[in-house]
Write a protein that holds these residues in place. Structure first.
Motif, PDB file in Angstrom:
ATOM      1  N   UNK A  14      43.571  42.134  50.653  1.00  0.00           N
ATOM      2  CA  UNK A  14      43.436  42.549  52.049  1.00  0.00           C
ATOM      3  C   UNK A  14      42.114  42.059  52.623  1.00  0.00           C
ATOM      4  N   UNK A  15      41.017  42.456  51.993  1.00  0.00           N
ATOM      5  CA  UNK A  15      39.696  42.022  52.447  1.00  0.00           C
ATOM      6  C   UNK A  15      38.715  42.228  51.293  1.00  0.00           C
ATOM      7  N   UNK A  16      38.208  41.152  50.744  1.00  0.00           N
ATOM      8  CA  UNK A  16      37.266  41.283  49.633  1.00  0.00           C
ATOM      9  C   UNK A  16      36.249  40.159  49.673  1.00  0.00           C
ATOM     10  N   UNK A  17      35.089  40.410  49.108  1.00  0.00           N
ATOM     11  CA  UNK A  17      34.008  39.429  49.085  1.00  0.00           C
ATOM     12  C   UNK A  17      33.546  39.208  47.654  1.00  0.00           C
ATOM     13  N   UNK A  18      33.466  37.947  47.246  1.00  0.00           N
ATOM     14  CA  UNK A  18      32.971  37.599  45.926  1.00  0.00           C
ATOM     15  C   UNK A  18      31.556  37.053  46.089  1.00  0.00           C
ATOM     16  N   UNK A  19      30.609  37.734  45.477  1.00  0.00           N
ATOM     17  CA  UNK A  19      29.225  37.261  45.499  1.00  0.00           C
ATOM     18  C   UNK A  19      28.962  36.566  44.169  1.00  0.00           C
ATOM     19  N   UNK A  20      28.770  35.274  44.260  1.00  0.00           N
ATOM     20  CA  UNK A  20      28.673  34.447  43.061  1.00  0.00           C
ATOM     21  C   UNK A  20      27.224  34.121  42.755  1.00  0.00           C
ATOM     22  N   UNK A  21      26.998  33.671  41.534  1.00  0.00           N
ATOM     23  CA  UNK A  21      25.641  33.356  41.103  1.00  0.00           C
ATOM     24  C   UNK A  21      25.631  31.990  40.456  1.00  0.00           C
TER      25      UNK A  21
END
Length: 585
Positions: A14-21
Motif C-alpha cells: 500500500x505505502x512503504x519506504x525502504x531506507x537503504x545503506x
C-alpha cells in the motif's frame, strides 16, 4: 547508491519506504508477502515495462520514488545529462526519481524535479543499477554481453585499444561502402554527373551575383520612368533654389528661410528663445541647400538610355531562365550551384579516384586486421585470467569440480560483412572486432564443454552467475547490484558461501538481495523484512528494518518456520556470529 525507495499502490504494498545503506541490504519475508514487488518497483523506477495489472484499485495508481546519491565520474556523467535535459539535483546533491503508473496503464516519469520520458529513467538505470534475477541471468547469456563483459574485465588499456579499433573500423567501412557504391552505380552516377555539369555550365555562363536581380529591377524602374523622375526632381530643385522661378515673383525656400531667420534674430536680444529658433532655421537652410545640391546631381546622372534598358531586360530574362530551372530566386541558384559542385565531387567514378580509394581501403584493412589481431590476443589472455578467477569462486560455492571457460572464436564470414586477414585466415570484422565470445561450463571432469544455458541446471546457473558477478565486480559497471533470489535451489554450505561472496561484493558496491536463505540474510549490513497485514478488508504489506533480537527471530522463522523457537533462535544467533566474524575478517 540508492538511499531510499518509496513504493505506493503496487501489488500488495500500500505505502512503504525502504531506507537503504551502503554495503549489503537483505530483504526477506514470508512467501507472498511482496518481496518481489520491491524488485518490480525498482524495475519501474529505472524505466522497466509498466504492468497495469499490478496497480492497486485503490488509489488507482502506483508510484515509485527513489533518491540517488552519486559520486565520482558517475555523478558528473549522470548529473550533466540530467541538467542538459532540464532537471537538477536536490539541495543536498541527491537526485530524485519518480515513476507513476495508473490502473489504465498510463505512465509518467520525473527526474530531478522535471517531467521526462521514461527512457531517461532507463538511461540513468543503465549506469547506476544492475538487476540479477533468474530471468535477468539471460543478460549474460547473450554473446554480445559476454564479449562486452570480457572487454571490461580485460582492463582500461584493452578498452583504449578497442576504441582505437572502432574508430579505424568506422573509417574502413566508410571507404569500403563508398568504393563499392561508386563501382556498382557507375552508370547512374555518370548520368547524374552529366546533368549536374549541364546545369553548372549554364549557370556559369550567366554568372549570377548575389542581390543582382533586385539591383537590376530598381535600375530598370528608374530608366522606364526617367521622364517623370526628371520632372519631379527639376520642379523640386526650382522650389528650393534661386535662379529659376516656379511662379512669377515667387521667392524660393532659401529666401523665405533667410527672411524668417533675420526677423527672429532682430528680437533675439529681447527674448533668447527666438535666437534659438533662428539658429534652428539656419540649420534647416543648410539642410535644404544640401538637398538642392543632391537634386542637381541626380538630374545630371538621370539619363533615359534605351540601350542600357534593353541590356537590363536581357539580363533579367537570363536570370529568370535560371530561377525557372534551379531555384526560386538568384540566391537559391547560387546555392544550388555550390551544392551541385559538392555532389559532382561525390559522384566521381574516374579511374584515378577509384584507384585512390582502393589504396585507402587496403591501407585501412591492414590497420583493422592488425588491431583485430591485438584485440583477439588481449581477449584470449583476459579469458584465461577470467576462467581461473570464476573457477576459484565456483569451488567456494560447492561446485569444486566445475570450471568456466571463455571461448574466443573468430567471427564466421558472412555475405554482408567485409573481411580481414588475421594470421593468414580470413575472418569477418565487426564494430567490436573479429571475435565471438562464449562462456562455457564444464560441470565436472570428463563433462563436455557446453554454453552456460545448456551446461548448468537452475541452481548451478545461479551460482555460476554469482561467481561471474563477483569476478566482474572489480571491472567497473553499476555501483548498485540487485540480486533477486539468485540463491534458488541452493542450501547448506553453498548457501553460506553465497552469503560470504555477496558480502565481499558489498565492500565495493551497494548490494540489495532478496532471499529466502537465512545463511545469506545473516551477512546483511541492513536487514529489511516484508510483512503482511491481514487485519483489514484488504491484505497489504509493509517493510521494516529488523535488528538484534528481531533479526534473530526472523532468521529462526526462515530456518524452521518458528520465530519463537529457542533452538531456532540459538541457531540464528550462531549464524549471525559466524557471518559477523567472516565480515570482520
Amino acid at each position: 547508491m540508492l538511499e531510499e525507495l518509496r513504493i505506493t499502490g503496487l501489488g500488495v504494498i500500500d505505502d512503504t519506504t525502504l531506507r537503504l545503506t551502503t554495503g549489503m541490504n537483505v530483504i526477506t519475508g514470508e512467501t507472498g508477502a511482496g518481496k518481489t514487488m520491491v524488485v518490480t518497483g525498482l524495475g519501474l523506477l529505472f524505466g522497466g515495462r509498466a504492468d497495469a495489472g499490478r496497480v492497486r484499485a485503490d488509489p488507482g495508481r502506483a508510484v515509485v520514488e527513489g533518491r540517488l546519491r552519486l559520486r565520482g565520474k558517475l555523478a558528473d556523467t549522470v548529473l550533466a545529462r540530467i541538467t542538459e535535459a532540464g532537471g537538477e539535483p536536490d539541495d543536498d546533491g541527491s537526485l530524485l526519481l519518480s515513476r507513476t503508473v495508473t490502473i489504465e496503464g498510463r505512465s509518467r516519469a520525473h527526474v530531478g524535479g522535471r517531467s521526462m520520458p521514461v527512457s531517461m529513467l532507463s538511461e540513468v538505470g543503465d549506469q547506476v543499477l544492475a538487476v540479477h534475477g533468474q530471468s535477468d541471468q539471460l543478460r549474460l547469456l547473450r554473446p554480445s554481453e559476454q564479449r562486452g563483459s570480457l572487454d571490461r574485465f580485460a582492463g582500461p588499456d584493452h578498452e583504449k585499444l578497442l576504441e582505437t579499433y572502432r574508430e579505424t573500423y568506422t573509417r574502413w567501412r566508410s571507404v569500403v561502402d563508398d568504393l563499392a557504391d561508386r563501382r556498382r552505380n557507375a552508370r547512374t552516377r555518370s548520368q547524374e554527373a552529366d546533368l549536374l555539369k549541364l546545369g553548372l555550365d549554364e549557370i556559369s555562363r550567366v554568372d549570377p551575383q548575389p542581390g543582382e536581380d533586385d539591383d537590376l529591377r530598381a535600375e530598370a524602374q528608374r530608366l522606364e520612368h526617367a521622364e517623370g523622375l526628371r520632372v519631379a526632381a527639376a520642379q523640386a530643385a526650382q522650389a528650393l533654389a534661386s535662379g529659376v522661378e516656379v511662379a512669377e515673383d515667387a521667392p524660393d525656400a532659401t529666401q523665405l528661410l533667410g527672411l524668417a531667420r533675420r526677423t527672429l534674430e532682430g528680437q533675439a536680444g529681447t527674448d533668447p528663445k527666438l535666437g534659438d529658433l533662428a539658429a534652428r532655421l539656419e540649420e534647416a537652410a543648410t539642410l535644404i541647400g544640401d538637398v538642392s545640391s543632391e537634386l542637381s546631381a541626380y538630374l545630371g546622372e538621370l539619363d533615359a538610355d534605351p540601350a542600357r534598358l534593353e541590356q537590363i531586360y536581357e539580363r533579367r530574362a537570363a536570370l529568370r531562365g535560371l530561377t525557372r530551372k534551379y531555384a526560386d530566386d538568384v540566391e537559391g541558384v547560387i546555392v544550388w550551384a555550390e551544392e551541385a559542385r559538392t555532389k559532382l565531387a561525390a559522384l566521381d567514378t574516374s579511374d584515378e579516384l577509384l584507384e585512390e580509394l582502393d589504396k585507402e581501403r587496403q591501407r585501412l584493412a591492414l590497420q583493422v586486421g592488425e588491431l583485430s589481431g591485438r584485440l583477439t590476443a588481449a581477449r584470449a589472455e583476459a579469458a584465461v585470467r577470467f576462467s581461473e578467477a570464476v573457477s576459484v569462486e565456483l569451488a567456494g560455492l560447492a561446485m569444486p569440480h566445475a570450471r568456466v571457460e571463455v571461448a574466443v572464436l573468430p567471427r564466421p564470414v558472412g555475405r554482408d560483412e567485409p573481411t580481414v586477414t588475421i594470421d593468414g585466415a580470413e575472418v569477418a570484422a565487426g564494430p567490436d572486432g573479429a571475435d565471438e565470445v562464449e562462456l562455457r561450463l564444464l560441470a565436472h571432469p570428463g563433462a563436455p564443454s557446453l554454453p552456460l544455458q545448456k551446461g548448468a541446471s537452475g541452481g548451478e546457473l545461479s551460482r555460476v552467475m554469482l561467481a561471474i558477478e563477483v569476478v566482474f565486480a572489480g571491472a567497473g559497471g553499476p555501483e548498485t547490484l540487485v540480486f533477486d533470489e539468485v540463491d534458488a535451489g541452493v542450501g547448506g554450505q553453498a548457501a553460506v558461501e553465497i552469503g560470504r561472496r555477496l558480502a565481499r561484493l558489498a565492500r565495493s558496491h551497494q548490494v540489495l538481495v532478496v532471499t529466502h536463505l537465512p545463511q545469506v540474510a545473516a551477512f546483511a549490513d541492513r536487514h529489511l523484512v516484508v510483512a503482511k497485514d491481514t487485519s483489514g478488508a484488504i491484505t497489504t504489506s509493509g517493510v521494516s528494518i529488523v535488528e538484534e533480537t528481531q533479526r534473530a527471530r526472523e532468521l529462526a522463522r526462515m530456518l524452521a518456520g518458528l520465530p519463537d523457537s529457542d533452538l531456532g533462535i540459538a541457531h540464528a544467533e550462531e549464524l549471525l556470529a559466524v557471518a559477523d566474524k567472516e565480515k570482520r575478517g
